[in-house]
Each structure stands twice: as C-alpha cells, then as structure tokens.
Design an enzyme around this catalytic site. Structure first.
Site, mmCIF file in Angstrom:
data_model
loop_
_atom_site.group_PDB
_atom_site.id
_atom_site.type_symbol
_atom_site.label_atom_id
_atom_site.label_comp_id
_atom_site.label_asym_id
_atom_site.label_seq_id
_atom_site.Cartn_x
_atom_site.Cartn_y
_atom_site.Cartn_z
ATOM 1 N N SER A 97 -53.540 -23.136 25.593
ATOM 2 C CA SER A 97 -53.524 -24.197 26.610
ATOM 3 C C SER A 97 -52.185 -24.355 27.308
ATOM 4 O O SER A 97 -52.094 -25.086 28.304
ATOM 5 C CB SER A 97 -53.921 -25.530 25.967
ATOM 6 N N GLU B 220 0.780 -1.227 0.000
ATOM 7 C CA GLU B 220 0.000 0.000 0.000
ATOM 8 C C GLU B 220 0.820 1.289 0.000
ATOM 9 O O GLU B 220 0.352 2.317 -0.456
ATOM 10 C CB GLU B 220 -0.941 0.002 1.213
#
Length: 748
Positions: free
Chosen positions: A447, A182
């Site tokens: 239930s 870089e």
C-alpha cells in the site's frame, strides 16, 4: 700423472663454470628482486588514497544550536577539551558550559581552495548560536564552515588504502619511541644488523625459547609490506636481501615513514588498524600530528603485541606498557625528567565508540558510483577528497536503530528539496552481509504505492478527495482468469470518500481509481516522480504488486513534500584534489513532476494517515511533531514499509527477510517503530514547524452523503480541500437548501 693433472683441470673448469652460473643466477635473482622492490615501493610511497568526508556544516549566527550540541560535535571530531581558554595548538577546545565555547580549528581546505584555521569563539543564548568571533582580529562573522567528519579510514579491500601521512606529520616523540623500541641501531646499520641478530641469538639460547628477534625496522617493513609471514630460511634470506636493497634506494626517514604507515596496530570494531594515522583516529579520535607525548608512547608500546597492549580492550595493561616506554625514553635522553613526570600523569582518554560510524553501506555505494568516472588507481593514489552528502549524526543513528532489529532492514533518509542522501543503511550489520538492501533489493511495496495512484487520479481530474467510491466485492478479468481482490481486513465499507480510501488503505477503491485513471497513466506518474524499475501494467499495480527498491520509492515521495519536484538522489557533492581544486561537482537534479497544489493536497491526506489511519501508531512510539506518510505491507506480511516525511526530512524504511517469508505482522507494528526510533534521534523540529496548504487550494463544505457542495439542510457536513479548477459546482441534490432546509436540519 698427466691423467691426474687433466682431471684436476677439468674439475677446476667445471667448478669455475658452476661458480659463474651461480654468480650469474644470483645476479639476475638480485636484479629481479630489486626491480620488483622498485615497482612495489614506488606504488606504496606514492599511495595517497581518496579521503571521504561527511557533509560540510555551515555554522550561522542565529541558527538553532545549543552549546551542549556544539561542544559534543567538536569533541566527536577529535578535539581535546582543555580546562582553560589558553588554547595553544589546533585540535583543542574549551567551554564554560554556560554560554561560551572556543575552538582552535585545524587547518582544513574546503572545496574551492578556501582554508579555515585558527582560534574562534562561539556564544550561545537560549538554545541558539548568538555570535561567532575570529579571535585573531576579533572580527564578528555571520557564518563559518565547520571541518567535516572524516568518514573513511580504509575504504578499500586491504590495508593498502590506509590513510598515509608524511614523516613530517608524525610527532618526533613517536618516531623516536618506535626506533627505541623496535630498532635502536636503525640509523647506524644498512638494513640488517648483525650485532642485533647475535645478541638475540644469545638471549634466546640462554632462555631456551624465542624471547627476542633480531629484525630491523627495514626488515619488518619488507616482511609486512612485501613478503609472506612464513618462517623459512628462504624467506629470511630474501627479507635480508630486500632490506639491504631498500636501504640503498631510500633515506632512513622515508623507510621509517613507510614503516609507520604500514605497521599493524590492532583491531577496533572488527576492523584491522594499519598505520599510525588510522590508529590515532581510531584510538584517540585525533590526527597523528596532534598526539601528546603520553599518546605517542602508548602507540609505540602497542607495536610488539597489538592484541595485548590494545588501549581499548586492555586499558590498564596498555598504560603499564606506556609507562615502560616513557621510562626508556627518559633513560635514553629522549625526554627530560619534567616531560616524563607530566606524561606519566597524563590522563589518556580513548575515543568513545559513539565518535565513529562505519557507514559501510553508504561508502561502498559511493565508491561504486565513483569508479564509473574515476578508476580505482586514481581513487587510491591521487589523494582526492570526496565530499559526500552524509549527515554524520544521522548515519550514526540509522546504524544504531538498524542494529537493534530482529529481521533484516534498510533505511534511507534524504533532503527532499535537494535530493541529498543524509543517511543510508542497507542491512542490520555490514560485517555479516554486504548486500545493500536499500539500493539493490527489489520488493513489493504494497500500500505504500497507493499515494502515487491517487496522485495520478487527482491530477487527471478523475476524482477529488470528496468523490464517493464503492467499496464492495469486485472481479477483474485478467489474462488467465478472473481476479477477485479483497481488502486487508476482509471487510467492505459500502461507500467511502477518496480521502478515507487512502487514509484507511482500502484495496477495492484503489483498484477502481487506478482502472478509471488508466494503469498506463499511473505508471507514467510513478516514473515521473522517481520510480526507476520497470513496472508491470496490471490492475494489481494499484496495490503495489510491482517490485521497487527502497531508495527509489523514498525518492518518489519527495514531490509530495517539496512542491511537486522529483529529485535525483545525491550521494556526492564535490571531488577535489588535496589543494581544494574542484575536480568534479555534482549539481542537484530536479524536475517538476506534479503540480504544487497536488503535492499539498496529498500531504494533507498523508498527515491524516498518521493521525487516524494506518500510521496512527506513530504517536505510541513518541512521534509528536508534524509528519506525513504511508505504510505498506505486501502479501502474506513478507515486507513492511513506511515512507514518511516532515517539513524538512524524508525517510523511508523497509523490513523483511532476504528470502521472502511471513513476519506475521503488518507494517504498523514493524516498520513504524524503526522509522520512529530513527526520527526521534535525527530530527529536531523548529518552533511552530508544520505543513502549510498551498494558497491555490480551496476549502469547501461538502455533504458527506453525496460528496457534493453542502446545502444548509445537509445533516452531515465536513470541510474538504480541492485543486484549483476542480472546485465542486454541483450542490447536494437530496437535501433542501435555504430557510426550509435550515429548519429541516434543525428539527431533524
């Protein structure tokens, strides 16, 4: 002539004033930039976000654990397998695949400050861990805590909270490869490299397109961390100015450290990956400090084009780029020819998908909880370690099962004795919707609420499991009219025992029991057992008409399976600093909610539910171990629930649409498969594991016609269990006893 001279003087004065104003404006602009830069960089460089871990597993001699399970556990923690037992650095392991595994443990600081590291060996025999040995001194150990999974990469909303590593934790080959790729003159320029800019300009001019950039690492850091990516001259000038300022404030090593912790390195599983530590964990399943030379070159080669050189998505292209980077490193005398050859032949193994779990619903709730006590600033900057209750594998299994569902769903798995939440999923896919249905969605449990009704009635002494109830049409006067409830199937049994009323989920008997016990009493028991949401004091409460969350209903089942204690769901166990000092400890919270005998009684009935009642389909989904639980289906099939448990694990599931809408089927066809799919993966029963009746419970033979103690002449008898003090005293009044009764029954 004098006029001309005066004019020139005025011009000179105005030019001087203009220059002074411009210089002053430039000075204040630079000063403003510098102050902004100082604030931003001080925050970035000091950022040490909280790291979130799974539960700490203690390996114990004699525990049920196979060699295969242990080796897979070590591998999924990011350890690299070696072909021989010559382990020379942390993060490696070796196994002979028969009875022996050795592991070079990374140093890890546990809550309290205890450090574990170094080489250990483990022996296995007949699916058990038979021996633990510390290699340094050959000492035999009874137990050893294992490094937990790191379950957060960046928990926050932006890359700012990526895992930060210091420059000394980043391998030197990776640092040099990045600089070579870089910014070769990184250590020789002062933020802006004029030579690189001119070289790039000439190359681009010759090629007729943008082939190369002239930005330095410092400029890239400024652009990525502090500025937008707009392509304007103004932005480039600011970028250059900030880069020069950054170089005057920080050393080259510090700038490189910030760059390597901020750089974008691609995507995996829909998440952006920022920084070399995150990339290392995501792509290779290991810390950056453990990267090999080949892996360093692979990461460095990714920077110019993270999409193109992604090792997960484009393996061959990424390998070619790695080889190119290695060649450059050799040509620039960074590595030797021997190192080059070895790295080129290195077998790069990306971390498998199974080694990761997003745990986003779990972690987002943990973060929300912690922010009540610790600010975001504290969590993002102090480097705290958050030790959660999560079981990494259970969480992974829960997410896998949830992702397979066609409708929305939620799942909570917890240790019913401690309250520790082992897995939590709040929906099928967190990237689609972040709403946590396990914690925030209020739905009718149907239930699945009935066991609480019968618990209240049994404890209050209103019924026993043998009590006969009338299952016939009924009407209840309520505000605004008369309510005429029905059973799920529209049929009536005439007379039914309390046990069978719950096993077959009959509505009419449940309402009668609730009314007899008192709706207020039922509500009191619900709150004691773990329900937090306010319930409506109406007769339909017995059928689960009041909305609750999955987390609280699952918690309310804990007393059935742990001896009668309500437990507070526990998500976090410890918060420590980076040195292991405990900042906050979260103790277990439990209170006696129901009698242990009642809990045992209810567990026996709920086992019956999955053997012959509404949960009997579990065996068709491969569940063959001891379990108990109850289904729940709300009106019009809008919600499907199953809350079930084994002797050691409690799990609740919910399925439905976010906007209530019929799914067309009861819970036995929707919720049961989800529960079974998770439990088959997550739960491994021990040998001869099962539920045991409390010693205080009495078993009595009863007449099925009357529900009372059977006489010798009763034609139909069965065994039933009773709470202490509630044993039946009355005998069947309609059948003969003694010798006459015996012969009458014999010749009937």
């Amino acid at each position: 002539m004098k006029t001309k001279k005066k004019t020139n003087t005025r011009i000179a004065v105005w030019v001087s004033v203009l220059l002074m104003i411009t210089a002053g404006a430039f000075y204040y602009w630079v000063l403003s930039l510098f102050s902004q830069l100082e604030v931003i960089t001080s925050k970035r460089s000091l950022m040490h976000p909280a790291v979130y871990y799974s539960q700490i597993v203690k390996l114990k001699k004699g525990m049920n654990l196979s060699l295969k399970e242990f080796a897979e556990s070590v591998k999924s923690r990011g350890y690299s397998e070696k072909i021989s037992d010559t382990l020379n650095r942390p993060g490696q392991y070796y196994t002979d695949y028969e009875s022996y595994v050795s592991v070079y443990l990374r140093e890890f600081v546990f809550p309290g400050g205890k450090k574990i590291s170094g080489k250990y060996s483990f022996r296995f025999k007949k699916e058990k861990l038979s021996a633990i040995t510390r290699s340094a001194d050959s000492q035999k150990l009874e137990e050893l805590p294992l490094e937990p999974y790191c379950i957060s990469k960046h928990i926050g909303k932006s890359p700012d909270t990526s895992l930060w590593v210091e420059i000394r934790q980043i391998p030197e080959p990776l640092q040099k490869a990045v600089v070579l790729s870089e910014d070769r003159r990184f250590y020789r320029h002062h933020g802006v490299d004029i030579r690189s800019i001119l070289r790039a300009f000439m190359i681009n001019l010759r090629k007729g397109s943008i082939e190369q950039g002239g930005s330095t690492i410092t400029q890239q850091l400024v652009k990525n961390a502090f500025l937008t990516h707009e392509r304007t001259i103004k932005r480039k000038l600011i970028e250059a100015a900030l880069a020069v300022m950054l170089e005057t404030k920080y050393s080259k090593d510090k700038i490189l450290e910030m760059y390597l912790n901020q750089i974008y390195l691609g995507h995996r599983d829909g998440k952006g990956i920022y920084g070399v530590e995150n990339a290392s964990m995501s792509f290779f399943g290991k810390h950056a400090s453990e990267l090999t030379l080949g892996e360093c070159a692979t990461l460095a080669g990714t920077i110019p084009s993270p999409g193109r050189y992604n090792i997960i998505k484009s393996f061959e292209t990424a390998l070619q780029r790695r080889n190119h980077t290695l060649e450059l490193m050799y040509q620039n005398n960074i590595i030797s020819i021997e190192e080059l050859k070895e790295a080129l032949n290195e077998d790069i193994k990306p971390a498998p998908d199974s080694a990761d779990t997003s745990a986003s619903y779990f972690l987002s709730y943990v973060r929300y909880m912690l922010e009540d006590e610790f600010t975001s600033q504290v969590l993002d900057y102090h480097g705290y370690k958050i030790f959660t209750s999560m079981d990494f594998n259970m969480q992974k299994f829960a997410e896998k099962e949830a992702a397979m569902q066609e409708t929305q769903c939620a799942l909570v798995a917890m240790d019913q004795f401690t309250g520790e939440v082992k897995a939590l999923v709040g929906g099928r896919n967190y990237s689609e919707t972040q709403f946590n249905r396990a914690i925030y969605s209020l739905r009718q449990p149907g239930s699945a609420f009935k066991p609480i009704v019968y618990t209240a009635a049994l404890e209050e002494g209103d019924v026993t499991l043998a009590t006969l109830l009338k299952d016939r049409p009924m009407s209840v006067r309520i505000p605004g009219g008369v309510w005429e409830p029905e059973n799920y199937d529209g049929k009536f049994s005439g007379t039914i025992t309390v046990r069978d009323a719950l096993v077959f989920s009959k509505n009419i008997p449940s309402i009668k029991v609730a009314l007899e016990t008192g709706i207020d009493n039922v509500m009191d028991y619900a709150y004691k057992m773990g329900i937090k949401t306010e319930l409506a004091p109406v007769p339909s409460l017995a059928l689960g008409s009041s909305e609750v969350t999955l987390l609280e209903l699952t918690s309310a089942y804990a007393p059935f399976s742990n001896g009668g204690f309500s437990v507070e769901p526990l998500f976090v166990l410890y918060v420590t600093d980076e040195h292991g000092r405990i900042i906050k400890e979260y103790p277990q919270q439990k209170e006696q909610a129901i009698m242990p005998e009642t809990a045992s009684l209810m567990t026996d009935v709920l086992q019956d539910v999955v053997k012959r009642g509404t949960g009997k389909n579990l065996k068709n989904f491969g569940i063959d171990f001891a379990c108990a639980g109850k289904t729940g289906t709300s009106d019009n099939f809008n919600d499907a629930w199953f809350i079930g448990y084994t002797p050691k694990l409690l799990c609740g599931v919910w399925m439905g649409h976010d906007k209530p809408e019929s799914m067309g089927m009861p819970a036995s066809y929707l919720a049961l498969p989800l529960w079974a799919g998770f439990m088959k993966l997550a739960y491994k029963p021990a040998e001869d594991e099962g539920f045991k009746l409390h010693p205080g419970i009495e078993t009595i033979s009863i007449c099925t016609d009357t529900g009372l103690r059977a006489r010798s002449g009763c034609p139909s008898r069965t065994k039933e269990i009773f709470l202490p003090g509630c044993e039946l005293e009355d005998y069947c009044p309609i059948h003969s006893g003694g010798i006459p009764g015996f012969f009458k029954r014999l010749f009937k």
